[in-house]
Every structure is written in structure tokens, then in C-alpha cells.
Design an enzyme around this catalytic site. Structure first.
Site, PDB file in Angstrom:
ATOM      1  N   GLY A  30       0.861  -1.242  -0.186  1.00 49.85           N
ATOM      2  CA  GLY A  30       0.089   0.042  -0.081  1.00 49.85           C
ATOM      3  C   GLY A  30       0.940   1.363   0.046  1.00 49.85           C
ATOM      4  O   GLY A  30       0.594   2.196  -0.846  1.00 49.85           O
ATOM      5  N   ILE A  50       4.436  -8.122   9.045  1.00 48.17           N
ATOM      6  CA  ILE A  50       4.485  -9.286   9.843  1.00 48.17           C
ATOM      7  C   ILE A  50       3.783 -10.548   8.946  1.00 48.17           C
ATOM      8  O   ILE A  50       4.255 -11.648   9.280  1.00 48.17           O
ATOM      9  CB  ILE A  50       3.752  -9.204  11.047  1.00 48.17           C
ATOM     10  CG1 ILE A  50       2.096  -8.955  10.922  1.00 48.17           C
ATOM     11  CG2 ILE A  50       4.474  -7.956  12.035  1.00 48.17           C
ATOM     12  CD1 ILE A  50       1.394  -9.351  12.246  1.00 48.17           C
ATOM     13  N   ASP A  51       3.177 -10.194   7.895  1.00 50.30           N
ATOM     14  CA  ASP A  51       2.237 -11.306   7.165  1.00 50.30           C
ATOM     15  C   ASP A  51       3.243 -12.015   6.324  1.00 50.30           C
ATOM     16  O   ASP A  51       2.902 -13.238   5.898  1.00 50.30           O
ATOM     17  CB  ASP A  51       1.111 -10.773   6.347  1.00 50.30           C
ATOM     18  CG  ASP A  51       0.029  -9.822   7.094  1.00 50.30           C
ATOM     19  OD1 ASP A  51       0.165 -10.000   8.423  1.00 50.30           O
ATOM     20  OD2 ASP A  51      -0.338  -9.182   6.657  1.00 50.30           O
ATOM     21  N   ARG A  96     -10.327 -29.512  26.853  1.00 46.58           N
ATOM     22  CA  ARG A  96     -10.837 -28.746  26.094  1.00 46.58           C
ATOM     23  C   ARG A  96     -10.030 -28.410  24.786  1.00 46.58           C
ATOM     24  O   ARG A  96      -8.821 -28.596  24.714  1.00 46.58           O
ATOM     25  CB  ARG A  96     -10.889 -27.298  26.344  1.00 46.58           C
ATOM     26  CG  ARG A  96     -11.999 -26.937  27.531  1.00 46.58           C
ATOM     27  CD  ARG A  96     -12.011 -25.442  27.976  1.00 46.58           C
ATOM     28  NE  ARG A  96     -12.906 -25.288  28.849  1.00 46.58           N
ATOM     29  CZ  ARG A  96     -12.647 -24.179  29.958  1.00 46.58           C
ATOM     30  NH1 ARG A  96     -11.962 -23.353  29.789  1.00 46.58           N
ATOM     31  NH2 ARG A  96     -13.911 -24.077  30.626  1.00 46.58           N
ATOM     32  N   GLY A 156      -2.470 -12.278   9.394  1.00 46.90           N
ATOM     33  CA  GLY A 156      -1.946 -13.066   8.314  1.00 46.90           C
ATOM     34  C   GLY A 156      -2.841 -12.436   7.064  1.00 46.90           C
ATOM     35  O   GLY A 156      -2.320 -12.584   6.071  1.00 46.90           O
ATOM     36  N   ARG A 157      -3.931 -11.952   7.325  1.00 43.42           N
ATOM     37  CA  ARG A 157      -4.892 -11.536   6.108  1.00 43.42           C
ATOM     38  C   ARG A 157      -5.238 -12.856   5.289  1.00 43.42           C
ATOM     39  O   ARG A 157      -5.453 -13.570   5.873  1.00 43.42           O
ATOM     40  CB  ARG A 157      -4.428 -10.286   5.531  1.00 43.42           C
ATOM     41  CG  ARG A 157      -4.117  -9.179   6.051  1.00 43.42           C
ATOM     42  CD  ARG A 157      -4.018  -8.214   5.361  1.00 43.42           C
ATOM     43  NE  ARG A 157      -4.908  -7.899   4.121  1.00 43.42           N
ATOM     44  CZ  ARG A 157      -6.078  -7.145   4.305  1.00 43.42           C
ATOM     45  NH1 ARG A 157      -6.469  -6.567   5.451  1.00 43.42           N
ATOM     46  NH2 ARG A 157      -7.023  -7.004   3.181  1.00 43.42           N
ATOM     47  N   GLN A 204       0.684 -10.199  18.249  1.00 42.49           N
ATOM     48  CA  GLN A 204       1.745 -10.423  17.304  1.00 42.49           C
ATOM     49  C   GLN A 204       2.581  -9.425  16.676  1.00 42.49           C
ATOM     50  O   GLN A 204       3.625  -9.630  16.226  1.00 42.49           O
ATOM     51  CB  GLN A 204       0.961 -11.110  16.118  1.00 42.49           C
ATOM     52  CG  GLN A 204       0.076 -12.432  16.701  1.00 42.49           C
ATOM     53  CD  GLN A 204      -0.953 -12.822  15.723  1.00 42.49           C
ATOM     54  OE1 GLN A 204      -0.803 -14.019  14.903  1.00 42.49           O
ATOM     55  NE2 GLN A 204      -2.085 -12.032  15.822  1.00 42.49           N
ATOM     56  N   ARG A 205       2.001  -8.218  16.737  1.00 39.79           N
ATOM     57  CA  ARG A 205       2.946  -7.055  16.248  1.00 39.79           C
ATOM     58  C   ARG A 205       3.493  -6.115  17.434  1.00 39.79           C
ATOM     59  O   ARG A 205       4.602  -5.645  16.938  1.00 39.79           O
ATOM     60  CB  ARG A 205       1.954  -5.971  15.363  1.00 39.79           C
ATOM     61  CG  ARG A 205       1.892  -6.732  14.089  1.00 39.79           C
ATOM     62  CD  ARG A 205       0.780  -5.470  13.186  1.00 39.79           C
ATOM     63  NE  ARG A 205       0.465  -4.444  13.590  1.00 39.79           N
ATOM     64  CZ  ARG A 205      -0.701  -3.791  13.012  1.00 39.79           C
ATOM     65  NH1 ARG A 205      -1.459  -4.359  12.229  1.00 39.79           N
ATOM     66  NH2 ARG A 205      -1.022  -2.696  13.340  1.00 39.79           N
TER      67      ARG A 205
HETATM   68  O1  F6P Z   1      -1.009  -6.739   7.418  1.00 44.98           O
HETATM   69  C1  F6P Z   1      -0.728  -6.840   8.662  1.00 44.98           C
HETATM   70  C2  F6P Z   1      -1.802  -7.025   9.811  1.00 44.98           C
HETATM   71  O2  F6P Z   1      -1.276  -7.028  10.922  1.00 44.98           O
HETATM   72  C3  F6P Z   1      -2.463  -8.181   9.464  1.00 44.98           C
HETATM   73  O3  F6P Z   1      -2.194  -9.434   9.724  1.00 44.98           O
HETATM   74  C4  F6P Z   1      -3.909  -7.796  10.104  1.00 44.98           C
HETATM   75  O4  F6P Z   1      -5.108  -8.464   9.481  1.00 44.98           O
HETATM   76  C5  F6P Z   1      -3.967  -6.352   9.884  1.00 44.98           C
HETATM   77  O5  F6P Z   1      -2.786  -5.768   9.609  1.00 44.98           O
HETATM   78  C6  F6P Z   1      -4.616  -5.512  11.054  1.00 44.98           C
HETATM   79  O6  F6P Z   1      -4.792  -4.175  10.881  1.00 44.98           O
HETATM   80  P1  F6P Z   1      -5.168  -3.139  11.812  1.00 44.98           P
HETATM   81  O7  F6P Z   1      -3.846  -2.693  12.375  1.00 44.98           O
HETATM   82  O8  F6P Z   1      -5.720  -2.128  10.902  1.00 44.98           O
HETATM   83  O9  F6P Z   1      -5.996  -3.729  12.722  1.00 44.98           O
END
Ligand code: F6P
Length: 350
Positions: free
Chosen positions: A109, A130-131, A166, A174-175, A278-279
Site C-alpha cells: 500500500g 508481519i504477514d 478442551r 496474516g490476512r 503479534q505485532r
Molecule cells: O498486514 C498486517 C496486519 O497485522 C494483518 O495481519 C492484520 O489483518 C491487519 O494488519 C490488522 O490491521 P489493523 O492494524 O488495521 O488492525
């Protein structure tokens, strides 16, 4: 007035799109390497917003020292502010900054936005997500850290899954790409890994779960990509973000799968969405080293006046590549990728 030769070179640096662990490593290594050569680095804040709103700061060695170990980006970022419809404003504001060139760390983007307004702009692209789904580079920084969060979470949640008999469904980011669920799930030896590139059969999953239950298993760990769907179904889009180049945000799959498991298999089930954990975590050593090496390569490109390229990681080392290489459609997991075969050899449902 300074003569042309003595004029200090001034380079811009921005981070765009969602943050990824390692962005601060890029900033620290670039700034430390270039400031040592007398080049001024101007940090543009909050992605393209900083250009539109004239928000920037001088990145000195002292300012960036030690930031490599921190999550986030000290420049701020945005995955909403595009350049569409504001091309000439963008161009004017960027020109007013008097930059000799711009280094942009971002995803597709960010580069797509820049390309539309980049005539005459000297650009170096640093692929980031991260994806791990950018073409043109074997791996993106932040991916290893995201996988670490997934694998550590699966390992940790196994205790409560076993304690309560459970099934725990862990939802990874990861989209449309399954790299995080696959890498993190393998590292934790998850029992099932569900990724978008391999729509799963509900019948086969039911059978697998019934078999494990029959074997007397107490708990079971499933990791699912947020963008996965069963055969013939569509991915769960939770909402859309206006202005974001990839507007859909995925979510909701793991919760529905947990209910389905309870109904179909009569095995109590819970879901955990790992989300932005995760980020938002300090980068692993692997991500630190990758960003250090990429930042040094970027600095060398600036020093050699080698612009309009991307810095990528291929065949075990950092290299330079045409910027178009990292702007292709998402690099997805091939359904028969060697990691998929490894999972199958371990008896993991995939
Ligand atoms: O593209 C990175 C990512 O962390 C995806 O894995 C996730 O779906 C998206 O961004 C989440 O975006 P936002 O920060 O807008 O919630």
C-alpha cells in the site's frame, strides 16, 4: 551560502502501513550509518500524514540510540492515509522538505501510494509486514517475531486445554496469507493448522477431532489464520477500514469454529484471538539482525546514490532489487509447500 559540493545531503525516512517489529531497527541502523557520513536524516511522522501535515523531526544518532530493541516505530505510522486524489498536494509538500531522496519502509500500500506521486522522487523501498506475504523477498522482518508470539501462546495454552479437556482455537493474523499460522503452528507442534491457502473440509476435521477424542486426548491445539475458510465458504470479514489500501479486516473465524466443534464433536472448546500482540512486541534476534543488515544496505545505497530500488532478502542475504519486485500481488503459501508436507509428516491436520 553553501556551495553545491558543501551542501549537506538531507534524506527523508518514513514508516507506513501497520507497524512490524524491527521498524525501529531499520531507523537506528540507517541513521547511525548515515549520520556518521555527515548525511542528515529527517524522520517523517505517521506515514504519509507527516508529509500532508508537515510533521517531521531530525533523527540524530542520540535520538535513535537503543531504539532497535523496542516494538512499534518511533516515527509513528498509519495504514489509512493514502495519496489518492491528493497527488499534487503530496508532491508540493514533499518538495518543500528539500530532500535528496526518501527511504520508505512499508507494505505494498505504501509503495503503490508513493509510485503515483513519485515522478522525480528518488526512492528506496524497505519491504515490511508481519504477514510475510510480499513478493520479491524471501522473508519480511517482523514475521519471526509474530511466529514467536503464536508458538509461545500455543505452548502456554496447552496447559489449560489439557487441564479442562478442551480444544483451544488460536487465531493468528496474516490476512489472506497463512505464513504466521503455519510458521508459528509448526514451531509449537499444533495439532491442526488451518490456513487460507488450504480451505479445509469440515468432514475431515470432524473425523480428525473424533479420532483424537477416541484416543483419549485431553486437550487439543488448533491454530487458524484469521483469513481461513472451510471448502466452499468465504473468509470472515469482521469490518472494513475506510481509506486503508486493503480495507477488509478479518476476524471471527476462531470463535465460530469453537462453537462448531462443541456441537459437532461434543468437545468443549474455547478460542483466543492473538491480534495485535503479534505485532506489538520487541523484535526477536533474527528480526533484529535482518533489520540491521537491511538498514546498512540502505545506507550504502544512499552513499552510492543508487536509488529507485528496494532492499530485499534473497538466498540467505540482503540484496538490492527493482522496486516493482515488492509490489506484486500477495505471496501466498503454495498448497504443497514443503512446510505443509512437514506438518503432514508430523500428523498435523492441515
Ligand atoms: O498486514 C498486517 C496486519 O497485522 C494483518 O495481519 C492484520 O489483518 C491487519 O494488519 C490488522 O490491521 P489493523 O492494524 O488495521 O488492525
Amino acid at each position: 551560502m553553501m556551495s553545491a559540493e558543501l551542501k549537506r545531503r538531507r534524506i527523508g525516512l518514513l514508516t507506513g502501513g501497520g507497524d512490524a517489529p524491527g521498524l525501529n531497527g531499520i531507523i537506528e541502523s540507517v541513521v547511525r550509518a548515515l549520520s556518521g557520513q555527515g548525511i542528515e536524516v529527517v524522520g517523517i511522522q505517521d506515514g504519509f500524514e507527516g508529509i500532508f501535515e508537515n510533521r517531521h523531526l531530525l533523527l540524530t544518532r542520540d535520538r535513535v540510540l537503543g531504539s532497535h530493541a523496542q516494538a512499534g516505530t518511533l516515527l509513528g505510522t498509519s495504514n489509512k492515509s493514502g495519496t489518492r486524489g491528493r497527488e499534487s498536494e503530496f508532491h508540493e509538500k514533499l518538495s518543500a522538505l528539500n530532500l535528496d531522496g526518501l527511504i520508505a519502509a512499508g507494505g505494498d500500500g505504501t509503495f503503490a501510494g508513493l509510485q503515483k506521486v513519485a515522478q522525480g522522487l528518488k526512492l528506496i523501498g524497505v519491504p515490511k509486514t508481519i504477514d510475510n506475504d510480499l513478493e520479491g523477498t524471501d522473508v519480511t522482518f517482523g514475521y519471526d517475531t509474530a511466529c514467536a508470539v503464536v508458538s509461545e501462546s500455543i505452548d502456554a495454552l496447552r496447559a489449560t486445554a489439557d487441564a479442562h479437556r478442551r480444544v483451544l482455537v488460536v487465531e493468528a493474523m496474516g490476512r489472506t496469507a497463512g505464513w504466521i499460522a503455519l510458521g508459528g503452528g509448526l514451531a509449537a507442534y499444533a495439532d491442526a493448522i488451518l490456513i487460507p491457502e488450504r480451505p479445509f473440509s469440515r468432514d475431515a476435521l470432524r473425523e480428525f477431532l473424533l479420532q483424537k477424542k477416541g484416543e483419549g486426548r485431553r486437550g487439543l491445539m488448533i491454530v487458524a489464520s484469521e483469513g481461513v475458510a472451510a471448502e466452499g465458504e468465504s473468509a470472515s470479514v469482521a469490518f472494513k477500514v475506510a481509506g486503508s489500501p486493503q480495507a477488509e479486516r478479518f476476524g471471527g473465524f476462531s470463535e465460530r469454529l469453537a462453537r462448531w466443534i462443541e456441537e459437532e464433536v461434543d468437545w468443549e472448546s474455547r478460542h483466543v484471538v492473538l491480534g495485535h500482540l503479534q505485532r506489538s512486541r520487541p523484535p526477536t534476534t533474527t528480526d533484529r539482525f535482518l533489520t540491521l543488515a537491511m538498514g546498512i544496505e540502505v545506507a550504502n545505497m544512499v552513499l552510492e546514490d543508487d536509488w529507485n530500488k528496494a532492499v530485499v532478502y534473497r538466498q540467505g542475504r540482503v540484496q538490492r532489487a527493482p522496486i516493482g519486485d515488492i509490489m506484486k500481488p500477495a505471496r501466498l503459501v503454495k498448497p504443497d509447500h514443503r512446510w505443509v508436507k512437514m506438518a503432514q509428516m508430523l500428523g498435523i491436520f492441515i
